[in-house]
Design a protein around this motif. Sequence first.
Motif, PDB file in Angstrom:
ATOM      1  N   GLN A 306      33.066 -40.980  77.837  1.00 27.31           N
ATOM      2  CA  GLN A 306      31.832 -40.862  77.237  1.00 27.31           C
ATOM      3  C   GLN A 306      30.624 -40.990  78.115  1.00 27.31           C
ATOM      4  OE1 GLN A 306      31.600 -43.326  73.939  1.00 27.31           O
ATOM      5  NE2 GLN A 306      30.822 -41.779  72.860  1.00 27.31           N
ATOM      6  N   GLU A 308      27.589 -40.049  77.669  1.00 31.09           N
ATOM      7  CA  GLU A 308      25.984 -40.407  77.214  1.00 31.09           C
ATOM      8  C   GLU A 308      25.932 -41.776  76.836  1.00 31.09           C
ATOM      9  OE1 GLU A 308      27.018 -36.813  76.016  1.00 31.09           O
ATOM     10  OE2 GLU A 308      26.282 -36.638  78.074  1.00 31.09           O
ATOM     11  N   THR A 309      26.818 -42.479  75.918  1.00 33.63           N
ATOM     12  CA  THR A 309      26.632 -43.665  75.294  1.00 33.63           C
ATOM     13  C   THR A 309      27.078 -44.794  75.779  1.00 33.63           C
ATOM     14  OG1 THR A 309      28.342 -42.964  73.794  1.00 33.63           O
ATOM     15  CG2 THR A 309      26.033 -42.442  73.013  1.00 33.63           C
ATOM     16  N   ARG A 399      33.187 -30.908  72.651  1.00 32.82           N
ATOM     17  CA  ARG A 399      32.887 -31.037  71.254  1.00 32.82           C
ATOM     18  C   ARG A 399      34.116 -31.815  70.316  1.00 32.82           C
ATOM     19  NH1 ARG A 399      30.345 -27.809  73.749  1.00 32.82           N
ATOM     20  NH2 ARG A 399      28.155 -27.416  73.708  1.00 32.82           N
ATOM     21  N   PHE A 402      36.534 -36.007  65.287  1.00 33.55           N
ATOM     22  CA  PHE A 402      37.606 -36.548  64.377  1.00 33.55           C
ATOM     23  C   PHE A 402      37.266 -36.585  62.947  1.00 33.55           C
ATOM     24  CE2 PHE A 402      38.289 -38.503  68.463  1.00 33.55           C
ATOM     25  CZ  PHE A 402      39.539 -38.324  68.609  1.00 33.55           C
ATOM     26  N   GLN A 414      38.964 -44.007  70.013  1.00 30.39           N
ATOM     27  CA  GLN A 414      38.591 -44.363  71.465  1.00 30.39           C
ATOM     28  C   GLN A 414      39.977 -43.815  72.333  1.00 30.39           C
ATOM     29  OE1 GLN A 414      35.890 -46.413  73.272  1.00 30.39           O
ATOM     30  NE2 GLN A 414      36.987 -45.154  74.736  1.00 30.39           N
ATOM     31  N   ILE A 417      40.902 -40.336  72.983  1.00 30.77           N
ATOM     32  CA  ILE A 417      40.128 -39.801  73.769  1.00 30.77           C
ATOM     33  C   ILE A 417      40.592 -40.409  75.096  1.00 30.77           C
ATOM     34  CG2 ILE A 417      37.724 -39.732  74.924  1.00 30.77           C
ATOM     35  CD1 ILE A 417      37.767 -38.178  72.438  1.00 30.77           C
ATOM     36  N   ARG A 496      33.760 -35.039  75.403  1.00 35.05           N
ATOM     37  CA  ARG A 496      32.899 -35.740  74.617  1.00 35.05           C
ATOM     38  C   ARG A 496      33.069 -35.631  73.301  1.00 35.05           C
ATOM     39  NH1 ARG A 496      26.872 -33.425  73.888  1.00 35.05           N
ATOM     40  NH2 ARG A 496      28.192 -31.718  72.982  1.00 35.05           N
ATOM     41  N   ALA A 497      33.003 -36.656  72.587  1.00 37.04           N
ATOM     42  CA  ALA A 497      33.403 -36.985  71.075  1.00 37.04           C
ATOM     43  C   ALA A 497      32.086 -36.873  70.272  1.00 37.04           C
ATOM     44  CB  ALA A 497      34.122 -38.172  70.709  1.00 37.04           C
ATOM     45  N   LEU A 498      31.948 -36.042  69.379  1.00 38.66           N
ATOM     46  CA  LEU A 498      30.906 -35.890  68.381  1.00 38.66           C
ATOM     47  C   LEU A 498      31.034 -36.591  66.945  1.00 38.66           C
ATOM     48  CD1 LEU A 498      29.539 -32.332  68.968  1.00 38.66           C
ATOM     49  CD2 LEU A 498      28.833 -34.503  70.123  1.00 38.66           C
ATOM     50  N   HIS A 499      30.311 -37.022  66.422  1.00 35.51           N
ATOM     51  CA  HIS A 499      30.425 -37.501  64.845  1.00 35.51           C
ATOM     52  C   HIS A 499      30.027 -36.466  63.996  1.00 35.51           C
ATOM     53  CE1 HIS A 499      28.989 -39.347  61.493  1.00 35.51           C
ATOM     54  NE2 HIS A 499      30.219 -40.214  61.552  1.00 35.51           N
TER      55      HIS A 499
ATOM     56  N   GLN B 208      21.476 -37.774  59.135  1.00 33.63           N
ATOM     57  CA  GLN B 208      22.042 -36.664  59.838  1.00 33.63           C
ATOM     58  C   GLN B 208      22.259 -35.391  59.125  1.00 33.63           C
ATOM     59  OE1 GLN B 208      26.224 -37.409  61.353  1.00 33.63           O
ATOM     60  NE2 GLN B 208      25.994 -35.733  62.730  1.00 33.63           N
ATOM     61  N   LEU B 280      22.686 -33.821  65.956  1.00 33.34           N
ATOM     62  CA  LEU B 280      23.574 -34.050  66.700  1.00 33.34           C
ATOM     63  C   LEU B 280      23.809 -35.533  66.970  1.00 33.34           C
ATOM     64  CD1 LEU B 280      25.831 -32.743  68.907  1.00 33.34           C
ATOM     65  CD2 LEU B 280      24.166 -33.565  70.579  1.00 33.34           C
ATOM     66  N   LYS B 281      24.897 -36.088  66.571  1.00 32.50           N
ATOM     67  CA  LYS B 281      25.228 -37.666  66.867  1.00 32.50           C
ATOM     68  C   LYS B 281      26.548 -37.695  67.513  1.00 32.50           C
ATOM     69  CE  LYS B 281      26.136 -41.403  63.934  1.00 32.50           C
ATOM     70  NZ  LYS B 281      26.488 -42.086  62.588  1.00 32.50           N
ATOM     71  N   LEU B 282      26.405 -38.540  68.841  1.00 31.05           N
ATOM     72  CA  LEU B 282      27.871 -38.800  69.330  1.00 31.05           C
ATOM     73  C   LEU B 282      28.710 -39.685  68.550  1.00 31.05           C
ATOM     74  CD1 LEU B 282      26.571 -38.835  72.985  1.00 31.05           C
ATOM     75  CD2 LEU B 282      27.485 -37.021  71.963  1.00 31.05           C
ATOM     76  N   ALA B 283      30.009 -39.274  68.550  1.00 28.06           N
ATOM     77  CA  ALA B 283      30.974 -40.396  67.968  1.00 28.06           C
ATOM     78  C   ALA B 283      30.793 -41.851  68.677  1.00 28.06           C
ATOM     79  CB  ALA B 283      32.150 -39.869  68.117  1.00 28.06           C
ATOM     80  N   GLN B 284      30.912 -42.791  68.027  1.00 29.18           N
ATOM     81  CA  GLN B 284      30.794 -44.137  68.348  1.00 29.18           C
ATOM     82  C   GLN B 284      32.264 -44.685  68.435  1.00 29.18           C
ATOM     83  OE1 GLN B 284      27.414 -46.516  66.455  1.00 29.18           O
ATOM     84  NE2 GLN B 284      27.101 -44.338  67.520  1.00 29.18           N
ATOM     85  N   LEU B 285      32.665 -44.416  69.623  1.00 32.48           N
ATOM     86  CA  LEU B 285      33.927 -44.628  70.082  1.00 32.48           C
ATOM     87  C   LEU B 285      34.464 -46.020  70.200  1.00 32.48           C
ATOM     88  CD1 LEU B 285      34.829 -41.447  72.360  1.00 32.48           C
ATOM     89  CD2 LEU B 285      35.603 -42.045  69.870  1.00 32.48           C
ATOM     90  N   ASP B 286      33.447 -46.778  70.764  1.00 35.24           N
ATOM     91  CA  ASP B 286      33.898 -48.065  70.946  1.00 35.24           C
ATOM     92  C   ASP B 286      33.815 -48.849  69.883  1.00 35.24           C
ATOM     93  OD1 ASP B 286      34.465 -50.277  72.637  1.00 35.24           O
ATOM     94  OD2 ASP B 286      32.321 -50.774  72.859  1.00 35.24           O
TER      95      ASP B 286
END
Lengths: 574, 565
Positions: A306, A308-309, A399, A402, A414, A417, A496-499, B208, B280-286
């Motif tokens: 990841q 970016e975040t 892209r 889930f 997580q 990924i 990269r994972a997107l929501h 979103q 666009l929203k990145l997944a909150q993986l953590d």
Amino acid sequence: MSSSAGFAAAHRSVASIRSGPSQGPSTPSRSISSTFGSPSTIRADDDIIVIELGSRLLRVGFAGDPVPKATLQCGPDEQRRVGDFRAWLDPTKTPGQAWSSEYELWRYDLSKVELGLVHDKLDRLMREAFSKFLLIDSKPRRMALVADPSLPLPLLSTVLDTAFGRFQAPMVSLLSPATMSAVAAGVRSALVIDIGWSETVVTSVYEYREVKTTRSVRAGKYFNNELYRKVLHPLIAEDQGKEANTVSEKSHGQENPTKEKMDRDRAVDVENEKDHRLSFDESEDIMRRLAWCRPTNRTSQRTSAQLETVEEQDENEAEAGSTTTPGADRTAHVPLQSSTPPKTIDVPFERIADVCGDVFFEPSMNLAHFDDHELPIHLLAYRHLAELPVDVRAICMSRVIFIGGCSNILGLKQRVIDETTSIIETKGWEPASGKAVDQLSNNSKLKWKPTKTPHLEQDRDEEDGLFSEQANDFDQFERGFMRPRKKDPPVQGHIRALHSVGPWTGASLACQLKIPAMATIDRELWLQQGVNGASRPNDVDVKAQQRQSMGAGGLIRGSGGQHTNWTLGKWGAI
Amino acid sequence: MASSPPYTYIQCPCSNEEPAEGSDASSPESDSFHDAERTFDPRAPRSNYSLYPLEYLLYCEECQQIRCPRCVDEEIVTYYCPNCLFEVASSNLRSDGNRCTRNCYQCPICSGPVQVGEVQAEPETNLLSADNATAAPHGPYALFCQYCSWVSSEIGLEFERASGIPSQLAKMKNGGIPRITAKELKERRKEDPDMPPLEDELVDAELQYSALRSFYQSQINGPSNGLPGGLSLGDGHNFSSPAALTRMMSMWQPGGRGAQGKTAGPPDVFPEATDTDKGLKLAQLDESAKVQKLLNGGWNETVSKDQLLGQLEHAHFQDELRPLQCVLRTKRSRRCAVCRHIISKPENKVASTRFKIKLVAKSYIPSISIRPLEPRAPPVPVGMRPQQPQEPPLKPLQPYQYILTFKNPLFEKLKVTLATPNNTPGRFSSKVALLCPQFDIDPVKDMWEDALDGDDRSRTEETGQAEAGKIYKRGRNWVSIILEVIPPLLSVDSLRPHTASGEPTDRSPLREDEKILEIPMFVRMEWEPEAQHDVGDRVGKDRNEGQKRELAYWCVLGVGQISHE
């Protein structure tokens, strides 16, 4: 194009022409009515009802809403006779033979599905949704159905019969959940990992077209059965067996693969077990509420997962989490009502995470032990990506989306990924693996090296030629759309994972924007011809069909509607 | 299947008309023939969907047919909130999302109704201000559940005003964090165009969604109201073929696009959403924080299935649950789906429970009641009278006799013919015998008329005891007959290894519903409209002379529990 939910844009182009040439500064083009439009048009411009059909639940709502109005499940209590209030009179459920099959709307194995029953269930659920949540009467309304393209034809036919028969929908469009998830994430291409109830489905969507679909049985049902068999059943049975059970279960990680394999086959028997120790409801509830997944041991990969975040996350915490999660040795006190006698069991969190890891990733086993239908999720995703044409792969891998109920298991996304990234980093995109490959690469005499670069920018030049044949379809397209965007290259080449807001929302968005679906079925034609009247997707003049359907909200069809071809798109593929 | 036998269920005839399976509509004739021949099996999984208690059924006078909730068309008369009983105009429905906007909320934990109340800050101050309560400033308000004593301040939801909770709640996330709506975001952006995009954590599904919608819309509508990025004519979500692409190209001549066209050349497919403002929203993986929360909180922190199904968005922990706005309800009028006649129409007023039109089946078809000939249950004490006496379970392989009473609601004489299978369908089949399957029921008459008529006929016919071919008892508009049953032995081991057709028997353990003795019974009734005694109306009589009406349907008699020890 064999795509399912490929949209074409005939009507929009018409709108643009109209506004195009006469475009003065004072004439803004007509925008599509928003949700909060004039009240006089409410319900008058016919709402499209969006229905998402899952194997366990039904989501129903109006197009243009961000979330569905109703989410309905179909358990035995919902299947009772009208006027049978047992579910309310005596809420404690007795466990018995009833297991997951009673709770499913349908399953892929049609030999065990009575289609008439599916029809009845759907009918009741839709009726309930319409009258209790959507508050609509029985006026015919257009529907958009979000359903898996691999839905068996007889089942699809039953669903359409329900929509056209009882609910008299003038038109039903079919939309694919994967594509709709991509729409709801704002992207054109995506790798959609749907960890659902009966299956985990990985679908790559490229330019709104489904390119490839792979599946695995490692999903909610399997997890639930394993959890019941390995954790809950021994815990409840502990009265007799005391600690013996737990000890034997603890050691199973070291068991040899063949035994493990037999073990897995036994999971199937949970379905047919004659006397379950607790009701399916409670077993599933425990799974949904308490399930969590340990992070991978390899934290080093996290940064690449990841970009970016996650950079700013607390490093210390991540380090700690990688080895042991603090508090994992705790237990959860779960009050059971359906066991005899009702009691409270202490479910150790560690065991749940063990089972969760085993079910979705199976780290103790070698690759060669998996059958095609039961690949662990990370492997499924990796293989899927590896088999894609390189351009598609580059775009899709950054892209990842889930969806599905089980993707809500804490920490699972997580882990998927991370594990996938780590495979890519160790193996690259080399399809062959094993001792021979290692020997070959170690052989200094042959200056052969497997391509180990997961990043596309370097890959492209070497491999473009190789893949040109497969990618030809996309190339033509891509050339058109890549050119003006030179300054802003698409994000690609890394995971990269997107929501995504979800397939239902995507469908709601697509319907509100009046994007015509590839497979749109007209009631008259369906009643006349049934499922056999569908033509192959390529034989259909989509444009003509869409031009026709645009008139008066699609309710009044052209008289020439009789001899147009129609298609089930990807749903009708045999 | 109902909570306790005895009971009667009626199968709506509409369930036989539809095709049984969607796929095999090939031979309708043979199918319908089959249907007529086949004995209705009340335990087949599909039967649950076609059986109704008599009270749930309506009757269409035009079609002379029973109508169940599945074979009527509905029209909505009024929308109202079940909590505050306020009528809601249909024009507000859409914007309110089918929910009541008058502070009607349900507890997210127990789904009980909640009330708005003042949060009492400190007990001491309360005591002090008891003398002059009005003088005290009104503190923040919260939602209080009357049932489980849940308070919305537990999840940080406190309100400044007691009215207009929905609008206040819409601007607040759990924990009291202000929630950014799409409108607000737009205004903020207007004031400060250089504002950095929102952080992903703050973007919820609704935001979103609206970002995505405006992004797609701006693409579809082209550059006229385009984004500052100068995206060119971004139509064409997807050009399905190269041919379409060229067609589009020729449509958009470069000159046609006028001064606004910033880029020359062929139109572009619109780009993807690239930042938060475009959806666009990145997944909150953590999710390690959530995992910790789960490990610390355990079972009680998490959300149960029923709580989750009520929520609009997914929630995992109790403190993520939102108070539920009450869903509105409707009053509906019902039309026969075949002839479009109204068969039920409630009064418009919300508080009224009366109907303008209501053609219930109970006043058209005979009601059937069952009671044992020799009751084994002790009589219910007078103080607990509405309660039904609970019969002990039936012993297998012993004959039992029941009295079936048919009551005629019509003003015409009813001729009833009954049929039951000798052996009930299913794995465990009981033996059934109706001692008198054919009889007449007298019409509803005045008590006075009844007395004048003299009852010579009925007296001779009835026996008062179980005798084959004879009515057990007869009254003014009812007839009782005797039903004899022999319950089966409920043991899987006693089943024969093969069924009559040679298939192996289902040896799965006893199911819940198999313990109840249910008998399918086919009822056929025949009557002549405009009965003879209606002397005044000769014309009507002539018209209907010899015109017999009939109605036939399956019903299910739930007789009793079978003991299985």
